[in-house]
Scaffold this active site. Structure first.
Site, PDB file in Angstrom:
ATOM      1  N   GLU A 165       8.050  -5.451  -3.011  1.00 56.17           N
ATOM      2  CA  GLU A 165       8.573  -6.397  -4.578  1.00 56.17           C
ATOM      3  C   GLU A 165       9.733  -5.515  -4.697  1.00 56.17           C
ATOM      4  O   GLU A 165      10.711  -6.005  -5.335  1.00 56.17           O
ATOM      5  CB  GLU A 165       6.984  -5.587  -4.727  1.00 56.17           C
ATOM      6  N   GLU A 194       7.803   6.706  -8.548  1.00 59.38           N
ATOM      7  CA  GLU A 194       7.184   5.703  -9.085  1.00 59.38           C
ATOM      8  C   GLU A 194       5.522   6.666  -8.842  1.00 59.38           C
ATOM      9  O   GLU A 194       5.282   6.896 -10.077  1.00 59.38           O
ATOM     10  CB  GLU A 194       6.980   4.607  -9.150  1.00 59.38           C
TER      11      GLU A 194
END
Lengths: 427, 428
Positions: free
Chosen positions: B70, B142
């Site tokens: 993604e 992240e």
């Protein structure tokens, strides 16, 4: 496409704002109460809305009040306490289905007004005090909420930056109050403060939806009728603090990722002629995923997942935030400083400018698609004492030139660097 | 193109299945400024064991690869798609869940150009070794960000307790170690397997004209060559009905402890109206017991076991389903016991009255209507429902038909000691 605006009527003790639109399946009431942020009152204000939302004299327990809301097709009822500039604002929102979407035609808007009136004017009380049990429950709950801020490290580091940067200014106070004051609040003292809010706060009521303005006025006069006239306290503008030597604060904590937060003073506030230029400055610098911070800290150097900036529009602050590897502190800071200098020297393209104008316009239009977002935008005028229409906002943003952005950049001063990082390990 | 009218809701939905298999839905909303589109593939973090396109053998891919893909799809040979969207005044984003990867934008101008950008960038991958390596640093941050987040750790801790085998227990982003092994060839293999139009759904909502928007999409797809592709074969190990672990304590740097009780569902291969009914009935059941209108909630609140952070939810997809109940608590043990007791007692009907059911149904209908104010909600939920053969706009009619017997059945079938687990985050 429609640009929304509110029809404003001055009422006794408050202002009524009506926005008619058939965008939504619900009608929304938002009551806002505003007063200066002060050390003395901050925790009272943080607690009050939660006590009021717990129960009322007619619905003396939370299950009774909430069951009533469920019966109104799950009317949403939320309270919130926020800081805008150096004001502390209490919001009460009721969001209720517009009956035209139901097979059951009971008119619901009037019920929403009745409920608002019940919550604001008819609390469960004991003489000149709130219900003891309710207050002690909500004190405990607020205590946990205050503690949970420091459990969320991203939020904690943002809060710590403001505390350090604005030491000795009201803005350093947290809208959710503090634990020391919380221990001193009693059901009596909170009730005394509540009466002060009803007589002194600047109060605005927004009603938004597919509604009839005349009908709304009738309902408002019937249900919001207990507020005396007042001259609300207004603060002197305070965006002027000159920055001396910049501060650097490094705090150790048990975090896997270092949280870097940097604060700048812009000396510009909502309503100033160069506010639009400042918005664009922030947008090109760090507001979006095409901005310099995202490109240089994240995409090029691969140092962070988030690296962004945002404005506080009334106090005139620009804040940078980034989550980085503990060891990359210096490198990240160098890149951020360098990008700030690039901005000040006007090293950005016409294309970046055009892009940012388009995205800011898009963002504003999107915000006003949501009724609570629309209220927030309109409320800027109340906080700042200006009267800027959305059309004007769009037009001024569009007209802003590169020179104006560079000029506003010259006003921006670095004030404080704050870094939350893992405790140093002794080798 | 077919038109589906929901007269009570005053909505019209347009639908077409294109020749290459892509499902397209358009919901015009004339009054809105914003247009919103999502382009979603039925491919999420749980799809880590499958037969790659044109291959006979099953393969296992590294944890976190769907999410990695993604991120990488936004990067092209000539730069970043975020840039292009913002030049066109749009804001773009994407997310990966257990079962889906969605790409989206919202814009208030230049809608057709933005829609074309969305479709084209998702259908034109460009992965290189260099950019794949660079992304590992970003996603590593992240992952670290989530590792510092105690609510996230509690959430995944509870799910990990429930599952022995099922990949739903793996963090969506993977770990720093698992993503280290990802290569550009693996990304292409996953892409070619899961991003065929017949495995995807495009949803558009906003002030758009349905006819011309559908034509734009149809023409765009007709200009691209796609070979017909069979449905992807996924493999999941057999999953026992019981939880893997009944308790887990995570020590973190927090002041207030956190508690979450998880209940693992059985019989999780439903779809269509059956699944919709199961999901709604279970959520109503939780709301009746734990909602703010419930005396049981009041009691826990007054005893100081819960605060405003308390929440509960049930979700079910192909092959897994669970309820999660919990929040911050200074008395984690008492809260745990209290939740388990309420759940057990509900089996004999405690807390589940007819009156409370009717009220809760009304509440759910209201919240559903309120959520239709949000184009994001409509697009995301509609897609999730469609991938499970459900229709978002059936929610009200299914809710209206729920009976107290349905709810009692949920309590009896759902609640069982060996399918319940608890996870706590405690201060170090």
């Amino acid at each position: 496409m429609s640009i929304a605006s509110d029809t404003i009527t001055e009422k006794s003790g408050y202002r009524l704002h009506v926005v008619r639109t058939d965008k939504y399946k619900t009608n929304t009431l938002v009551l806002k109460m505003k007063a200066p942020l002060t050390k003395e009152n901050v925790t009272y204000r943080a607690l009050l809305p939660y006590v009021l939302q717990s129960n009322t004299s007619k619905y003396p327990t939370t299950p009774e009040l909430r069951s009533y809301l469920d019966d109104l097709y799950g009317a949403g009822f939320y309270v919130d306490v926020a800081k805008k500039g150096e004001y502390q604002i209490l919001s009460f929102t009721i969001d209720i289905v517009n009956e035209k979407f139901l097979s059951d035609p009971t008119p619901l808007l009037e019920k929403a007004f009745m409920l608002l009136s019940e919550v604001i004017f008819h609390p469960k009380k004991n003489g000149e005090a709130f219900d003891h049990k309710t207050v002690s429950n909500e004190i405990r709950s607020l205590k946990q909420r205050i503690q949970s801020i420091s459990d969320d490290k991203m939020r904690y580091s943002a809060t710590r930056l403001v505390e350090e940067m604005c030491k000795n200014e009201p803005y350093a106070l947290e809208a959710s109050g503090n634990l020391q004051d919380l221990e001193t609040i009693t059901p009596e003292s909170l009730f005394t403060y509540y009466k002060k809010v009803l007589t002194e706060d600047e109060i605005d009521l927004y009603v938004i939806g597919d509604i009839d303005e005349a009908e709304v006025e009738v309902l408002a006069d019937k249900y919001v009728s207990l507020l005396p006239d007042r001259v609300p306290a207004r603060l002197q503008r305070d965006t002027g603090k000159e920055v001396g030597k910049e501060k650097e604060i490094i705090e150790n904590s048990d975090v896997k990722q270092g949280k870097l937060n940097i604060g700048y003073r812009t000396h510009v506030a909502y309503g100033d002629s160069d506010y639009y230029a400042l918005q664009l400055f922030n947008g090109i610098f760090g507001g979006f995923s095409h901005s310099k911070l995202f490109i240089n800290v994240r995409e090029k150097a691969s140092l962070a997942y988030y690296a962004a900036s945002r404005l506080e529009s009334h106090k005139g602050l620009l804040m940078v935030m980034a989550g980085i590897e503990n060891a990359n502190y210096k490198q990240a800071l160098d890149i951020i400083n360098e990008q700030m200098n690039e901005m000040k020297q006007g090293n950005f393209s016409e294309e970046e400018l055009a892009q940012t104008k388009a995205v800011i316009k898009n963002q504003l239009l999107e915000t006003i698609d949501v009724s609570r977002g629309l209220v927030e935008i309109l409320y800027h005028n109340v906080v700042s004492g200006h009267d800027i229409s959305l059309d004007e906002w769009f037009a001024k943003t569009e007209q802003t030139t590169k020179e104006e952005i560079v000029a506003v950049g010259q006003k921006i001063q670095l004030d404080t660097i704050y870094f939350l990082t893992e405790a140093e390990v002794q080798g | 193109m077919e038109k589906i009218v929901f007269s009570q809701l005053k909505e019209e939905l347009f639908h077409e299945k294109l020749e290459n298999g892509l499902e397209v839905y358009i919901l015009p909303k004339k009054e809105f400024n914003k247009s919103f589109a999502t382009f979603t593939t039925k491919y999420g973090s749980v799809d880590n064991h499958f037969k790659p396109l044109n291959q006979k053998e099953f393969t296992k891919v590294p944890d976190g690869i769907a999410h990695f893909l993604e991120h990488k799809l936004f990067e092209k040979e000539d730069g970043d798609v975020f840039q292009q969207f913002s030049k066109q005044g749009a804001s773009a984003n994407a997310f990966t869940s257990f079962t889906r990867t969605a790409y989206l934008f919202s814009s208030t101008s230049d809608f057709e150009r933005n829609l074309t950008t969305l479709i084209d960038f998702v259908q034109d991958p460009y992965f290189s070794e260099k950019t794949v390596e660079k992304e590992k640093g970003i996603i590593g941050q992240e992952i670290n960000m989530y590792d510092d987040n105690s609510d996230w750790r509690l959430y995944f801790g509870t799910i990990a307790n429930m599952y022995h085998q099922h990949p739903v227990k793996i963090d969506i982003a993977g770990t720093v170690e698992s993503i280290a092994g990802i290569t550009k060839d693996m990304l292409y293999e996953c892409y070619n397997t899961f991003y065929h139009p017949s495995n995807m759904l495009l949803f558009v909502v906003g002030p758009v004209d349905a006819e011309s928007t559908m034509k734009l999409i149809r023409d765009n797809q007709n200009n691209k060559e796609y070979q017909e592709q069979p449905e992807v074969e996924r493999k999941f190990e057999a999953e026992p009905e019981t939880v893997a672990k009944d308790k887990e304590i995570l020590k973190m740097n927090v002041q207030t402890p956190k508690v979450m009780v998880g209940i693992k569902a059985t019989d999780v291969y439903q779809s269509g109206v059956q699944l919709l009914k199961r999901e709604l009935a279970t959520n109503i059941y939780l709301e009746m017991l734990f909602g703010k209108s419930s005396p049981l909630h009041e009691t826990m609140y007054e005893k100081g076991l819960i605060d405003q952070s308390f929440s509960y939810d049930y979700t079910q997809e192909q092959g897994f389903g669970f309820a999660l109940i919990g929040g911050d608590s200074t008395k984690p043990e008492e809260l745990t016991e209290s939740l388990l007791e309420i759940l057990q007692k509900s089996k004999s009907g405690t807390g589940l009255s007819e009156e409370s059911l009717q009220r809760t149904i009304k509440k759910k209908i209201g919240s559903f209507l309120r959520s239709l104010n949000s184009p994001e909600y409509i697009a995301n939920q509609f897609t999730r429902y469609a991938f499970n053969d459900m229709n978002l706009f059936d929610v009200v009619s299914v809710l209206e038909k729920l009976t107290i017997e349905d709810i009692g059945k949920v309590a009896k079938e759902f609640i069982s000691d060996e399918r319940m687990t608890v996870c706590q985050v405690l201060p170090k």
